[in-house]
Scaffold this motif. Structure first.
Motif, short mmCIF file in Angstrom:
data_model
loop_
_atom_site.label_atom_id
_atom_site.label_comp_id
_atom_site.label_asym_id
_atom_site.label_seq_id
_atom_site.Cartn_x
_atom_site.Cartn_y
_atom_site.Cartn_z
N TYR A 105 0.85 -1.19 0.00
CA TYR A 105 0.00 0.00 0.00
C TYR A 105 0.89 1.23 0.00
CZ TYR A 105 -3.64 3.36 1.18
OH TYR A 105 -4.51 4.42 1.14
N ASP A 106 0.61 2.17 -0.93
CA ASP A 106 1.44 3.35 -1.05
C ASP A 106 0.58 4.52 -1.51
OD1 ASP A 106 3.31 5.33 -1.60
OD2 ASP A 106 4.77 3.94 -2.46
N ALA A 107 0.34 5.46 -0.62
CA ALA A 107 -0.49 6.62 -0.93
C ALA A 107 0.34 7.83 -1.33
CB ALA A 107 -1.38 6.97 0.26
N GLY A 108 1.58 7.62 -1.70
CA GLY A 108 2.43 8.71 -2.13
C GLY A 108 3.35 9.19 -1.03
N GLY A 111 1.61 10.39 2.09
CA GLY A 111 0.53 9.55 2.59
C GLY A 111 1.04 8.32 3.32
N LEU A 112 0.11 7.45 3.63
CA LEU A 112 0.42 6.23 4.36
C LEU A 112 1.03 5.18 3.44
CD1 LEU A 112 0.12 4.46 6.96
CD2 LEU A 112 -2.14 3.81 6.08
N SER A 113 2.11 4.54 3.90
CA SER A 113 2.71 3.40 3.21
C SER A 113 2.76 2.22 4.18
CB SER A 113 4.12 3.72 2.72
OG SER A 113 4.10 4.73 1.72
N ILE A 114 2.48 1.02 3.67
CA ILE A 114 2.48 -0.19 4.50
C ILE A 114 3.21 -1.29 3.74
CG2 ILE A 114 1.10 -1.81 5.83
CD1 ILE A 114 -1.24 0.13 5.65
N SER A 115 4.05 -2.02 4.44
CA SER A 115 4.76 -3.15 3.83
C SER A 115 4.77 -4.33 4.78
CB SER A 115 6.20 -2.75 3.48
OG SER A 115 6.95 -2.49 4.65
N VAL A 116 5.05 -5.49 4.20
CA VAL A 116 5.28 -6.70 4.98
C VAL A 116 6.67 -7.20 4.60
CG1 VAL A 116 4.21 -8.20 3.24
CG2 VAL A 116 4.33 -8.95 5.64
N PHE A 117 7.41 -7.75 5.59
CA PHE A 117 8.83 -8.05 5.38
C PHE A 117 9.19 -9.41 6.00
CE2 PHE A 117 13.34 -5.99 5.91
CZ PHE A 117 13.83 -6.84 4.93
N PRO A 118 8.69 -10.52 5.45
CA PRO A 118 9.03 -11.85 6.01
C PRO A 118 10.52 -12.15 5.86
CG PRO A 118 7.87 -12.06 3.91
CD PRO A 118 7.79 -10.61 4.29
N GLU A 145 5.36 -3.01 8.45
CA GLU A 145 5.93 -1.68 8.63
C GLU A 145 4.93 -0.61 8.16
OE1 GLU A 145 8.73 -4.78 8.33
OE2 GLU A 145 7.66 -3.97 6.59
N PHE A 146 4.92 0.51 8.88
CA PHE A 146 4.05 1.63 8.54
C PHE A 146 4.88 2.90 8.44
CE2 PHE A 146 1.69 -1.43 11.02
CZ PHE A 146 0.48 -1.56 10.35
N SER A 147 4.53 3.76 7.50
CA SER A 147 5.17 5.06 7.38
C SER A 147 4.10 6.07 6.97
CB SER A 147 6.28 5.03 6.33
OG SER A 147 6.90 6.30 6.21
N ARG A 148 4.07 7.21 7.68
CA ARG A 148 3.07 8.24 7.36
C ARG A 148 3.61 9.61 7.75
NH1 ARG A 148 -2.57 9.44 7.06
NH2 ARG A 148 -2.55 11.58 6.28
N LYS A 149 3.41 10.57 6.88
CA LYS A 149 3.84 11.94 7.15
C LYS A 149 2.65 12.72 7.68
CE LYS A 149 6.69 13.84 4.28
NZ LYS A 149 7.85 14.07 5.17
N ASP A 154 7.35 12.80 10.10
CA ASP A 154 7.33 11.53 9.39
C ASP A 154 7.50 10.41 10.41
OD1 ASP A 154 7.45 9.48 7.61
OD2 ASP A 154 9.22 10.19 6.53
N VAL A 155 6.50 9.51 10.50
CA VAL A 155 6.49 8.45 11.50
C VAL A 155 6.77 7.11 10.84
CG1 VAL A 155 5.11 7.28 13.26
CG2 VAL A 155 4.78 9.72 12.85
N ASP A 156 7.70 6.34 11.40
CA ASP A 156 7.97 4.97 10.96
C ASP A 156 7.79 4.03 12.14
OD1 ASP A 156 8.71 5.55 8.26
OD2 ASP A 156 10.63 6.29 9.01
N TYR A 157 6.96 3.00 11.95
CA TYR A 157 6.67 2.04 13.02
C TYR A 157 6.70 0.63 12.44
CZ TYR A 157 4.25 -0.57 16.64
OH TYR A 157 3.93 -1.51 17.59
N GLU A 158 7.20 -0.32 13.24
CA GLU A 158 7.26 -1.71 12.82
C GLU A 158 6.89 -2.61 13.98
OE1 GLU A 158 10.37 -4.64 10.48
OE2 GLU A 158 11.19 -3.38 12.07
N ALA A 159 6.15 -3.68 13.70
CA ALA A 159 5.81 -4.69 14.70
C ALA A 159 5.74 -6.04 14.01
CB ALA A 159 4.48 -4.37 15.38
N GLY A 160 6.17 -7.09 14.71
CA GLY A 160 6.19 -8.40 14.09
C GLY A 160 6.16 -9.55 15.07
N TYR A 161 5.79 -10.72 14.56
CA TYR A 161 5.75 -11.97 15.33
C TYR A 161 6.86 -12.88 14.82
CZ TYR A 161 3.68 -15.97 17.79
OH TYR A 161 3.46 -17.02 18.64
#
Length: 254
Positions: A105-108, A111-118, A145-149, A154-161
């Motif tokens: 997901y990439d809103a520019g 905007g909000l960006s979301i990724s998955v990183f196995p 991972e999330f990124s949003r301005k 500019d906020v970067d956050y990551e959480a995982g199992y």
């Protein structure tokens, strides 16, 4: 999972001119990828000092390659040095860490960006496990991972199992915030924590660092921090990252 202290989070959101980006020299990743057929190569020295021992990556090698604009192939490994006062210094190859990041997901840019990183953490042939240099258990990490301005912030956050073979499963979480002091210098602060569920345990850390653009495409990386937990055998008195990032080919980057 331990939450970030409310006061620190409030101070973070109150920043009026900030820019943050995950990835080396920090532990928290962001949704960014190198771009189609571009390389991002990070070479660093990573020391971890505990009360009774130290573990250092000499060096840590992190190689990333872009497939299209939203996919990144990653491989990371390190040559480890383990020092104990009561025994001779040990050297050995760390666990291999291959992975694939997909920014779905990439809103520019604003905007909000979301990724998955196995990612996998796999032991290599040799006697590193027997000598206590690497853990005996292979594992699979599934973070998001999330990124949003938000205006200038500019906020970067990551959480995982983390699924661990024949050992307790675990988790990670991280947040990075920073400030773009000049066109070449970016300073950042990171809160990061990792732990296990059964038994419940956590290792929260805080660190500060910067990136300095020496010359296209070379960037100086620096980070230093420590554990936020009470002193113990698994809590670091000091942790750091000192290295260089290479963006290739140079003409592909501003």
């Amino acid at each position: 999972m331990r939450a970030i202290p409310t006061l620190l989070l409030t101070l973070f959101l109150a920043s009026v001119s900030a820019f943050a980006q995950g990835g080396p020299p920090y532990y928290t990743n962001d949704p960014g990828t190198p771009g189609n057929l571009n390389w991002e190569i990070n070479l660093g020295y990573m020391p971890f000092f505990y009360n009774d021992r130290s573990v250092s990556h000499v060096p840590d090698v992190d190689i990333n390659f872009g497939l299209g604009d939203r996919i990144q192939l990653t491989y990371e490994n390190a040559w480890l040095r383990v020092q104990n006062p009561s025994s001779a210094t040990e050297f050995g190859l760390g666990q291999s860490n291959p992975g694939v990041k997909w920014r779905f997901y990439d809103a520019g840019e604003d905007g909000l960006s979301i990724s998955v990183f196995p990612q996998f953490f796999l032991n290599n042939p040799g006697d590193a496990v027997r000598r206590g240099i690497t853990p005996p258990n292979d594992s699979f990490l599934l973070p998001i991972e999330f990124s949003r301005k938000f205006g200038p912030v500019d906020v970067d956050y990551e959480a995982g199992y983390q699924f661990v073979h024949k050992a307790p499963d675990g988790w990670i979480t991280g947040l990075v915030v920073g400030h773009d002091f000049t066109s070449k210098l970016e300073g950042d602060m990171e809160f990061y924590s990792e732990g296990t569920f059964h038994p419940s345990a956590a290792e929260p850390t805080i660190d500060w660092g910067f990136r300095y653009k020496i010359h296209k495409p070379v960037i100086l990386l620096f980070m230093a921090g420590r554990s936020l937990a009470p002193t113990g055998p698994t809590h670091s008195r000091f942790l750091g990252y000192f290295g260089l990032q290479f963006l290739l080919p140079p003409k592909s980057y501003k």
